[in-house]
Scaffold this motif. Structure first.
Motif, mmCIF file in Angstrom:
data_model
loop_
_atom_site.group_PDB
_atom_site.id
_atom_site.type_symbol
_atom_site.label_atom_id
_atom_site.label_comp_id
_atom_site.label_asym_id
_atom_site.label_seq_id
_atom_site.Cartn_x
_atom_site.Cartn_y
_atom_site.Cartn_z
ATOM 1 N N ALA A 256 45.998 51.929 43.791
ATOM 2 C CA ALA A 256 46.775 50.816 44.464
ATOM 3 C C ALA A 256 45.638 49.784 44.519
ATOM 4 C CB ALA A 256 47.263 50.942 45.932
ATOM 5 N N GLU A 257 44.372 49.985 44.835
ATOM 6 C CA GLU A 257 43.379 48.945 44.878
ATOM 7 C C GLU A 257 42.882 48.162 43.617
ATOM 8 O OE1 GLU A 257 40.698 50.147 48.973
ATOM 9 O OE2 GLU A 257 39.961 50.853 46.763
ATOM 10 N N ALA A 258 43.007 49.196 42.573
ATOM 11 C CA ALA A 258 42.514 48.589 41.214
ATOM 12 C C ALA A 258 43.744 48.076 40.950
ATOM 13 C CB ALA A 258 42.521 50.242 40.400
ATOM 14 N N GLU A 259 44.917 48.141 40.967
ATOM 15 C CA GLU A 259 46.025 47.251 40.334
ATOM 16 C C GLU A 259 46.112 45.938 41.331
ATOM 17 O OE1 GLU A 259 49.211 50.645 39.113
ATOM 18 O OE2 GLU A 259 49.625 49.964 41.286
ATOM 19 N N GLU A 260 45.978 45.904 42.625
ATOM 20 C CA GLU A 260 45.880 44.680 43.210
ATOM 21 C C GLU A 260 44.661 43.885 42.728
ATOM 22 O OE1 GLU A 260 45.345 42.897 47.869
ATOM 23 O OE2 GLU A 260 45.915 44.977 47.491
ATOM 24 N N LEU A 261 43.506 44.204 42.256
ATOM 25 C CA LEU A 261 42.379 43.466 41.913
ATOM 26 C C LEU A 261 42.951 42.864 40.554
ATOM 27 C CD1 LEU A 261 39.218 45.323 42.515
ATOM 28 C CD2 LEU A 261 40.119 43.414 44.015
ATOM 29 N N TYR A 262 43.429 43.831 39.683
ATOM 30 C CA TYR A 262 43.990 43.412 38.475
ATOM 31 C C TYR A 262 44.928 42.389 38.548
ATOM 32 C CZ TYR A 262 46.613 43.403 34.049
ATOM 33 O OH TYR A 262 47.633 43.258 33.131
ATOM 34 N N GLU A 263 45.929 42.396 39.398
ATOM 35 C CA GLU A 263 47.029 41.391 39.368
ATOM 36 C C GLU A 263 46.554 39.975 40.242
ATOM 37 O OE1 GLU A 263 49.650 43.363 41.955
ATOM 38 O OE2 GLU A 263 50.572 44.649 40.396
ATOM 39 N N LEU A 264 45.278 40.106 40.965
ATOM 40 C CA LEU A 264 44.729 38.869 41.488
ATOM 41 C C LEU A 264 44.047 38.117 40.402
ATOM 42 C CD1 LEU A 264 44.207 37.155 43.925
ATOM 43 C CD2 LEU A 264 42.169 38.824 44.615
ATOM 44 N N ALA A 265 43.231 38.939 39.626
ATOM 45 C CA ALA A 265 42.610 38.269 38.400
ATOM 46 C C ALA A 265 43.364 37.607 37.680
ATOM 47 C CB ALA A 265 41.708 39.491 37.780
ATOM 48 N N GLN A 266 44.628 38.261 37.149
ATOM 49 C CA GLN A 266 45.609 37.499 36.395
ATOM 50 C C GLN A 266 45.943 36.334 37.012
ATOM 51 O OE1 GLN A 266 44.847 39.475 33.508
ATOM 52 N NE2 GLN A 266 46.821 39.216 33.171
ATOM 53 N N GLU A 267 46.203 36.298 38.276
ATOM 54 C CA GLU A 267 46.878 35.001 38.885
ATOM 55 C C GLU A 267 45.883 33.965 38.927
ATOM 56 O OE1 GLU A 267 47.617 34.201 43.597
ATOM 57 O OE2 GLU A 267 48.248 35.977 43.007
ATOM 58 N N LYS A 268 44.637 34.443 39.004
ATOM 59 C CA LYS A 268 43.508 33.345 39.077
ATOM 60 C C LYS A 268 42.972 33.012 37.846
ATOM 61 C CE LYS A 268 43.039 33.006 43.979
ATOM 62 N NZ LYS A 268 43.074 31.937 44.591
ATOM 63 N N ASN A 269 43.536 33.666 36.747
ATOM 64 C CA ASN A 269 43.086 33.432 35.335
ATOM 65 C C ASN A 269 41.547 33.647 35.360
ATOM 66 O OD1 ASN A 269 43.483 32.862 32.717
ATOM 67 N ND2 ASN A 269 42.836 30.697 32.819
ATOM 68 N N LEU A 270 40.899 34.683 35.937
ATOM 69 C CA LEU A 270 39.422 35.056 36.059
ATOM 70 C C LEU A 270 39.266 36.320 35.265
ATOM 71 C CD1 LEU A 270 39.054 34.280 39.893
ATOM 72 C CD2 LEU A 270 38.142 33.204 37.954
ATOM 73 N N LYS A 271 38.087 36.446 34.700
ATOM 74 C CA LYS A 271 37.847 37.724 34.148
ATOM 75 C C LYS A 271 37.042 38.580 35.150
ATOM 76 C CE LYS A 271 38.291 36.289 30.043
ATOM 77 N NZ LYS A 271 39.315 36.583 28.977
ATOM 78 N N LEU A 272 37.888 39.727 34.747
ATOM 79 C CA LEU A 272 37.327 41.130 35.754
ATOM 80 C C LEU A 272 37.134 42.270 34.854
ATOM 81 C CD1 LEU A 272 37.393 42.572 38.727
ATOM 82 C CD2 LEU A 272 39.839 43.054 38.463
#
Length: 353
Positions: free
Chosen positions: A101-117
């Motif tokens: 769940a934490e991993a998916e939240e970080l992925y979604e946040l990076a997508q939303e912010k258009n940032l590289k993760l």
């Protein structure tokens, strides 16, 4: 070359050994500092960089473009999320997070912010694994029947690093050494259909897992992943058997040991294993039986950072994606469930979210 100003979130072993030397070597990165809580060490090696007193100070620095989260695993989610929310690109060490769940939240946040993760799975760039992948890619073993990957040590004593021996969401060998060989297995073979796992505590007075045996089930073959702290006589770290032949390789990458002695990495002439660690290939090529020792390809973590640079500045794919990190966390969570309930865990989907 436009540089990426980069800050570390600690300057202990990982910052000093695995990150700073390659940030210094690569012309596309500028190490601007590290968050240091008690020991102030970074200026001994890099007098001109900053020693940040707090995470907030790192994230408020407008110069910082990339944050490397190289702190204990249980902090990864909190710190990576804060860095993404501050508009920074993020590189997170393994284990990516403590939960799917934490991993998916970080992925979604990076997508939303258009940032590289990205996830720092540097072991893809080890000499031993690069050689295994080269043999696999050449398709000279026939159809894969089985594979076995080990990441073993002989270390019956508890770690002096307290956070490694306290039962938390990030402690234990499954989330320490496990992500390396889980990631490598999926990099070669893809996501499995199901798995069965056995996770144990074997050291005296230990309260965290220090032994695991995971079997990944694929349609036509099986992959076994093992780690133990009681292997004094090492077994081969990579064994792959196919319908035509086998490849066996010991763990032999020299980078970590050389970096610990203070050797500076180089772009070339670096990461070369000694000849006696060559892998053994025994197979059939064009109808002829072949048994030979295979020269080991050099390893070099420089190329992880080069791939990361290309991702941030040239809009290419990151070397190890958040999606890869999510899949590794799915394997880890399923392994814990399998061991606890003593049953095979079937995967219903490999979608990212």
């Amino acid at each position: 070359m436009q540089q990426i100003s980069t800050a570390l979130l600690s300057y202990g072993m990982s910052g000093k050994i695995f990150h700073a030397p390659f940030l210094e070597l690569h012309p596309g990165f500028e190490l601007v500092g590290a968050w240091e809580r008690s020991k102030k060490l970074i200026n001994d090696d890099f007098p001109m960089v900053r020693s940040y007193p707090t995470l907030e100070a790192v994230l408020k620095d407008p110069q910082v473009e990339l944050v490397i989260v190289n702190t204990p695993t249980e902090t990864h989610f909190e710190y990576a999320k804060a860095a993404l929310e501050a508009g920074k690109h993020v590189l997170v060490e393994k284990a990516f997070t403590t939960t799917v769940a934490e991993a998916e939240e970080l992925y979604e946040l990076a997508q939303e912010k258009n940032l590289k993760l990205a996830v720092f799975q540097n072991r893809r760039y080890d000499s031993d694994f690069r050689t295994v992948k080269d043999i696999f890619d050449k398709d000279i073993l026939g159809d894969i029947v089985e594979a076995e990957f080990h990441f073993d040590r002989f270390n019956p004593n508890l770690s002096p690093k307290a956070h490694k021996e306290v039962r938390t969401g990030g402690s234990g060998v499954l989330k320490d050494l496990g992500p390396h060989i889980i990631d490598q297995a999926m990099f070669l073979f893809g996501f499995p259909e199901c798995l069965f796992a056995d996770i144990r505590v074997t050291r005296e007075n230990s309260v965290v897992d220090d032994w695991f045996d995971i079997t990944l089930f694929y349609k036509k073959f099986r992959v076994r992943l093992k780690s133990s702290y009681f292997v004094r006589e090492p077994l081969p770290s990579y064994v792959i058997h196919g319908t035509k032949g086998s490849f066996i390789k010991s763990r032999g990458d020299v980078q970590e040991d050389e970096l610990k002695t203070g050797k500076k990495p180089m772009v070339t002439d670096w990461g070369k294993e000694p000849d006696f660690r060559k892998g053994v290939l025994h197979t059939e090529i064009e109808g002829l039986e072949v048994r030979e020792h295979v020269p080991t390809l050099p390893g070099n973590y420089y190329y992880f950072f080069d791939d990361l640079y290309q991702a941030i500045k040239k809009h290419k794919a990151v070397p190890v994606s958040a999606e890869d990190g999510i899949k590794t966390m799915r394997i880890i969570e399923a392994a814990i469930e399998s061991s606890s309930e003593k049953k095979i865990i079937q995967f219903q989907s490999v979608q990212v979210s």
